[in-house]
Design an enzyme around this catalytic site. Structure first.
Site, PDB file in Angstrom:
ATOM      1  N   SER A   4       0.848  -1.185   0.000  1.00 30.79           N
ATOM      2  CA  SER A   4       0.000   0.000   0.000  1.00 30.79           C
ATOM      3  C   SER A   4       0.887   1.239   0.000  1.00 30.79           C
ATOM      4  CB  SER A   4      -0.906  -0.011   1.236  1.00 30.79           C
ATOM      5  OG  SER A   4      -1.483   1.262   1.436  1.00 30.79           O
TER       6      SER A   4
ATOM      7  N   ARG B 196     -21.010  -5.436 -47.168  1.00 29.60           N
ATOM      8  CA  ARG B 196     -19.933  -4.939 -46.299  1.00 29.60           C
ATOM      9  C   ARG B 196     -20.501  -3.769 -45.525  1.00 29.60           C
ATOM     10  NH1 ARG B 196     -15.280  -2.982 -48.718  1.00 29.60           N
ATOM     11  NH2 ARG B 196     -14.311  -3.166 -46.700  1.00 29.60           N
TER      12      ARG B 196
END
Length: 361
Positions: free
Chosen positions: A257, A296
């Site tokens: 930490s 497409r």
């Protein structure tokens, strides 16, 4: 990855080199070269091969990115550069293909190269969980339902459950079909040419061009989401059981930490949990692209590129972190016994462990 995004805010990512911009560039060039090899005369193939080798080490990717904006994809400027580099052989560059053919194929190549190490990490996870399940077949602990203690179970059964999910994830990934793409401008290219191209790049031969039949991407998305969710279950349990007030598990190498030196954070589990929360959202984009119009699509295909790459990275990172987590996981049987508030037999749980370990990936 490009210098614009080295992953500073994504420590849970994996497969950086395999999925970075340079890797995508090389995969596109690999597809272009394969296309030439199945059609062009030898002298043209040699020229295109030299040009591809030179461009594979392209240092100015930013210029290619900027040029890609004009046509909406990176293949167009890439092809222009290749044609300029090979001179009289230019007509053999990109012959018969459309941009989507090259980029779809490149992303399938990227996927294949990402899945190899990912599956290897899953094998480590599965092997580690086998050991945990066997070693703790009879180790009693409290089962918890709706956050509260229920009846006794064994840690071996919990580990066997994690293993079952990891095996399920591996099976889903292992059976994926990763096809090449070569349909030409409207998906009407000669199937024999497509088959030859697929063999040249080492990908599956598609039954049909899949410009708007996006099952390969959707199937991949589902398998990646399942994998992250399966590993996320492992991480979620480790996060709960490693709480200080429970203390039944701990990571072998925890994180520190920045402000509390006494803390031993379960960082691997945290990273897996973060990946598991992101991939479902990415998957929703990839599933959404199934609804692609015409032969497409405008936008649906384009929307896939970055979410697919990010999902691959997160799944690869989750598997890597899970392999590290399982390999170093510390089990504290004394705390498990001490935390048991309700006595009872664990014989059935132990028998279930034996049954679960009969399943082999």
């Amino acid at each position: 990855m490009s210098s614009a995004d080295l992953g500073l805010l994504s420590p849970m990512r994996g497969a950086g080199e395999a999925t970075g911009d340079q890797a995508v560039l090389r995969a596109m060039l690999e597809a272009e070269l394969a296309l030439a090899r199945i059609q062009a005369p030898a002298e043209a193939v040699a020229a295109i091969e030299r040009a591809c080798a030179a461009m594979a080490e392209l240092s100015d990717l930013a210029a290619l990115v900027e040029l890609a904006r004009a046509g909406g994809n990176p293949v167009i400027p890439l092809v222009e550069r290749l044609r300029a580099a090979v001179g009289e052989h230019a007509r053999w560059v990109h012959a018969g293909a459309t941009s989507q053919d090259i980029l779809d194929t490149a992303l399938m190549l990227i996927t294949r190269r990402t899945l190899g190490p990912l599956l290897a990490d899953l094998d480590i996870v599965i092997g580690g969980l086998i050991r945990l399940a066997r070693d703790h077949r009879d180790t009693p602990m409290a089962a918890r339902t709706l956050t509260q203690q229920a009846v006794p179970t064994t840690f071996g059964l919990k580990a066997a459950g994690w293993r079952k999910l990891a095996i399920d994830a591996r099976r889903r990934l292992a059976v994926l079909e990763l096809p090449a793409q070569l349909g030409g401008p409207a998906g009407t290219l000669d199937p024999a040419l497509t088959a030859a191209f697929a063999r040249e790049v080492g990908l599956a031969v598609p039954l049909l061009p899949w410009h708007v039949l996006r099952a390969p991407v959707a199937d991949l998305a589902g398998a990646l989401a399942f994998t992250c969710g399966a590993l996320g279950k492992l991480a979620a349990d480790v996060l709960v059981l490693s709480r200080g007030e429970i203390g039944e598990l701990s990571e072998g190498v925890g994180g520190s930490s920045s402000s509390m030196p006494h803390k031993h954070n379960p960082v691997r589990a945290v990273m897996i949990a973060a990946a598991a929360r992101q991939v479902p959202a990415l998957t929703s984009i990839l599933y959404g692209s199934l609804a692609a119009e015409d032969e497409r699509p405008p936008g649906a295909w384009h929307a896939e590129w970055q979410p697919l790459r990010e999902a691959l990275r997160l799944a690869a990172g989750a598997a890597r972190d899970a392999a590290e987590l399982v390999s170093g996981l510390r089990v504290h049987p004394d705390r498990m016994r001490a935390n048991l508030a309700v006595p009872g037999s664990t014989g059935a749980a132990a028998d279930l462990v034996t049954r679960a370990l009969e399943d082999t990936p």
